[in-house]
Motif scaffolding. Structure first.
Motif, PDB file in Angstrom:
ATOM      1  N   SER A 145       0.784  -1.104  -0.121  1.00  0.00           N
ATOM      2  CA  SER A 145       0.040  -0.045  -0.180  1.00  0.00           C
ATOM      3  C   SER A 145       0.760   1.182  -0.013  1.00  0.00           C
ATOM      4  N   THR A 146       2.006   1.196   0.517  1.00  0.00           N
ATOM      5  CA  THR A 146       2.838   2.160   0.524  1.00  0.00           C
ATOM      6  C   THR A 146       3.568   2.631  -0.708  1.00  0.00           C
ATOM      7  N   LEU A 147       4.009   1.481  -1.555  1.00  0.00           N
ATOM      8  CA  LEU A 147       4.291   1.843  -2.690  1.00  0.00           C
ATOM      9  C   LEU A 147       3.330   2.041  -3.991  1.00  0.00           C
ATOM     10  N   ALA A 148       2.102   1.571  -3.910  1.00  0.00           N
ATOM     11  CA  ALA A 148       1.144   1.595  -4.929  1.00  0.00           C
ATOM     12  C   ALA A 148      -0.269   1.788  -4.845  1.00  0.00           C
ATOM     13  N   GLY A 149      -0.617   1.662  -3.321  1.00  0.00           N
ATOM     14  CA  GLY A 149      -1.990   1.738  -3.063  1.00  0.00           C
ATOM     15  C   GLY A 149      -3.002   0.670  -3.522  1.00  0.00           C
ATOM     16  N   LEU A 150      -4.101   0.521  -3.624  1.00  0.00           N
ATOM     17  CA  LEU A 150      -4.983  -0.379  -4.057  1.00  0.00           C
ATOM     18  C   LEU A 150      -5.250  -0.633  -5.462  1.00  0.00           C
ATOM     19  N   THR A 151      -4.821  -1.409  -6.342  1.00  0.00           N
ATOM     20  CA  THR A 151      -4.946  -1.556  -7.624  1.00  0.00           C
ATOM     21  C   THR A 151      -5.093  -2.885  -7.701  1.00  0.00           C
ATOM     22  N   TRP A 152      -5.654  -3.436  -9.028  1.00  0.00           N
ATOM     23  CA  TRP A 152      -5.881  -4.867  -9.408  1.00  0.00           C
ATOM     24  C   TRP A 152      -4.399  -5.439  -9.414  1.00  0.00           C
ATOM     25  N   TRP A 153      -3.435  -4.745  -9.648  1.00  0.00           N
ATOM     26  CA  TRP A 153      -2.298  -5.809  -9.646  1.00  0.00           C
ATOM     27  C   TRP A 153      -1.465  -5.727  -8.382  1.00  0.00           C
ATOM     28  N   SER A 154      -1.694  -4.592  -7.679  1.00  0.00           N
ATOM     29  CA  SER A 154      -1.151  -4.639  -6.360  1.00  0.00           C
ATOM     30  C   SER A 154      -1.993  -5.838  -5.438  1.00  0.00           C
ATOM     31  N   LEU A 155      -3.304  -5.817  -5.725  1.00  0.00           N
ATOM     32  CA  LEU A 155      -4.194  -6.857  -4.933  1.00  0.00           C
ATOM     33  C   LEU A 155      -3.584  -8.466  -5.256  1.00  0.00           C
ATOM     34  N   GLY A 156      -3.186  -8.446  -6.580  1.00  0.00           N
ATOM     35  CA  GLY A 156      -2.886  -9.990  -7.041  1.00  0.00           C
ATOM     36  C   GLY A 156      -1.291 -10.068  -6.643  1.00  0.00           C
ATOM     37  N   ALA A 157      -0.285  -8.995  -6.551  1.00  0.00           N
ATOM     38  CA  ALA A 157       0.628  -9.006  -5.874  1.00  0.00           C
ATOM     39  C   ALA A 157       0.739  -9.482  -4.235  1.00  0.00           C
ATOM     40  N   VAL A 158      -0.054  -8.716  -3.605  1.00  0.00           N
ATOM     41  CA  VAL A 158      -0.258  -9.000  -2.265  1.00  0.00           C
ATOM     42  C   VAL A 158      -0.779 -10.584  -1.958  1.00  0.00           C
ATOM     43  N   ILE A 159      -1.731 -11.134  -2.832  1.00  0.00           N
ATOM     44  CA  ILE A 159      -1.938 -12.494  -2.338  1.00  0.00           C
ATOM     45  C   ILE A 159      -0.757 -13.389  -2.576  1.00  0.00           C
ATOM     46  N   ALA A 160      -0.021 -13.149  -4.116  1.00  0.00           N
ATOM     47  CA  ALA A 160       0.682 -13.907  -4.449  1.00  0.00           C
ATOM     48  C   ALA A 160       1.932 -14.018  -3.266  1.00  0.00           C
ATOM     49  N   ALA A 161       2.465 -12.695  -3.010  1.00  0.00           N
ATOM     50  CA  ALA A 161       3.556 -12.770  -1.974  1.00  0.00           C
ATOM     51  C   ALA A 161       3.214 -13.232  -0.491  1.00  0.00           C
ATOM     52  N   SER A 162       2.007 -13.040  -0.158  1.00  0.00           N
ATOM     53  CA  SER A 162       1.639 -13.613   0.942  1.00  0.00           C
ATOM     54  C   SER A 162       1.635 -15.194   1.087  1.00  0.00           C
ATOM     55  N   LEU A 163       0.962 -15.827  -0.104  1.00  0.00           N
ATOM     56  CA  LEU A 163       1.006 -17.396   0.092  1.00  0.00           C
ATOM     57  C   LEU A 163       2.642 -17.742  -0.180  1.00  0.00           C
ATOM     58  N   LEU A 164       3.558 -17.160  -0.999  1.00  0.00           N
ATOM     59  CA  LEU A 164       4.919 -17.268  -1.064  1.00  0.00           C
ATOM     60  C   LEU A 164       5.517 -17.612   0.300  1.00  0.00           C
ATOM     61  N   LEU A 165       5.426 -16.314   1.116  1.00  0.00           N
ATOM     62  CA  LEU A 165       5.821 -16.277   2.399  1.00  0.00           C
ATOM     63  C   LEU A 165       5.345 -17.300   3.361  1.00  0.00           C
ATOM     64  N   ALA A 166       4.030 -17.496   3.211  1.00  0.00           N
ATOM     65  CA  ALA A 166       3.404 -18.698   4.239  1.00  0.00           C
ATOM     66  C   ALA A 166       4.231 -19.988   3.881  1.00  0.00           C
ATOM     67  N   LYS A 167       4.606 -20.261   2.590  1.00  0.00           N
ATOM     68  CA  LYS A 167       5.402 -21.603   2.262  1.00  0.00           C
ATOM     69  C   LYS A 167       6.696 -20.990   2.791  1.00  0.00           C
ATOM     70  N   VAL A 168       7.389 -20.221   2.535  1.00  0.00           N
ATOM     71  CA  VAL A 168       8.594 -20.128   3.170  1.00  0.00           C
ATOM     72  C   VAL A 168       8.693 -20.101   4.893  1.00  0.00           C
TER      73      VAL A 168
END
Length: 434
Positions: free
Chosen positions: A104-127
């Protein structure tokens, strides 16, 4: 007109019993039953408001709700968990919140930031090997992404996140959630009422007239469906045991998991006997396509004297027995709940009265079935199976057996020390909260 009103009242009461089996029977009991819900609502609300007030004092950001939402997520995540699971869930929430703050600091709420947040969250959960709690990371991230203020500095957002997490963890220590005894006992009562409702339906059909194969098949399916409720109740009872671990609210309270577990086991035995009974009678019935003018001995068994499926007197007596078994099951479920709350005297009297009535009606049915002559070995087997199933229910719900189990449980409970012996003793008014 009066009879119609009574039938509607009886139907409404049955519906209320299914929707809320442990509902209070008087208005005086209502505040006591709703007290636990009110305490939990107050606890969550207070934590969220305190977290927001502290974060506002530190950062001055009035419009950002990250701290309040983080506190709620942390409290929800670790409310009914063991210590290890609670730490994993808190870690999952914090990971998701920090990911959302960064994007949200970098880009706010957009379609691609939402997708990036979900993907990054799932990857960190695996890590971080969060396992079953992996989905809590993107869920927390999406919730935070929607409430953070876009013009707030990243440092302030991190402060809000940490304040909310700290307040949530602190509330779990200072004002921990109650051990969910009432919820587990309600699940056990629900099993008893579901089994009783199945028997009530069978009794009504038997009293109305000759039963058919599809009727019995439906009853057997209903009895089998009760086992799903047994599994849910078993998980709830196990949850009571887990919720006591390292929980200050467990100090000063009894370990009631054994009494709930034994009560659930007794109910499961009753459901097994009931379903076996329906299956045996189902095997005795002819197929639906058999012609009504078939002569005796040609496969048709509608003229078998003493059969509860066909004989008028036997059918009516069997319907009464099934009704009495249903009353016993409901009374036993209420007894288990009362035992968990140390108020079993009245419930014991009600169950004793129901069991006495069932013994009397069972004796009448036994005399009726045994006195009917029959050269058909299959019919004697059917009669014996019916009486054995009723006897099994009486054995499972026997009050003397239950009293012995309760005495053993109370002796073991008196010797059990709380796990958190080093924690300060909380006021008894709080400790007794459910």
């Amino acid at each position: 007109m009066v009879c119609g009103q009574e039938s509607w009242l009886a139907l409404a009461e049955r519906a209320a019993d299914l929707a809320w089996p442990t509902r209070p029977r008087t208005w005086r009991d209502l505040p006591r039953r709703l007290r636990g819900t009110g305490i939990e609502v107050l606890r969550l609300t207070t934590a969220a408001v305190i977290a927001w007030l502290i974060a506002v004092q530190i950062t001055g950001a009035v419009l950002d709700l990250t701290s309040a939402l983080t506190a709620l997520l942390v409290l929800q995540a670790s409310a009914y968990s063991t210590v290890r699971m609670g730490l994993l869930r808190v870690g999952a929430v914090l990971t998701g919140v920090l990911v959302a703050v960064a994007f949200s600091t970098l880009a706010g709420l957009t379609w691609w930031s939402l997708g990036a947040v979900i993907a990054a969250s799932l990857l960190l959960a695996k890590v971080f090997r969060l396992g079953a709690q992996a989905l809590e990371v993107p869920i927390s991230a999406m919730l935070i992404l929607g409430v953070v203020s876009p013009d707030l500095a990243a440092e302030a957002r991190v402060v809000h996140t940490l304040v909310g997490a700290a307040v949530g963890v602190l509330f779990n220590v200072v004002a921990p959630t109650a051990v969910p005894i009432r919820s587990a006992s309600s699940q056990v009562v629900r099993v008893a009422y579901a089994a009783a409702e199945c028997l009530d339906g069978a009794a009504r059909s038997l009293a109305a007239g000759q039963v058919r194969r599809r009727d019995l098949a439906g009853w057997a399916d209903q009895a089998r469906a009760v086992f799903g409720l047994v599994a849910s109740a078993s998980a709830a009872v196990s949850h009571v045991r887990e919720a006591r671990k390292l929980n200050p609210r467990a100090l000063g309270t009894r370990h009631v998991e054994p009494v709930l577990r034994s009560g659930l086991d007794r109910l499961e035995g009753c459901v097994l006997a009931i379903r076996a009974l329906f299956v045996v009678i189902l095997q005795e019935l002819p197929d639906e396509q058999e012609l009504p003018d078939e002569p005796p001995g040609a496969g048709r068994r509608a003229d078998r004297p003493g059969s509860p499926a066909y004989d008028e007197e036997a059918r009516q007596a069997f319907a009464v027995v099934l009704n009495d078994i249903a009353d016993c099951l409901r009374a036993f479920g209420q007894l288990v709940r009362a035992e968990a709350e140390r108020d079993q005297e009245e419930a014991e009297r009600a169950l004793a009265a129901s069991l006495e009535i069932l013994r009397e009606t069972r004796a009448i049915l036994a005399e009726l079935l045994i006195s009917r002559p029959s050269a058909d070995p299959g019919l004697w087997l059917l009669r014996g199976s019916i009486l054995a199933a009723v006897e099994q229910v009486l054995l499972e719900l026997d009050l003397e057996r239950r009293a012995r189990q309760r005495e053993e449980w109370q002796q073991r409970s008196a010797l059990t020390l709380p796990l958190l012996t080093g924690l300060p003793v909380l006021p008894q008014r709080i400790l007794r909260g459910r």
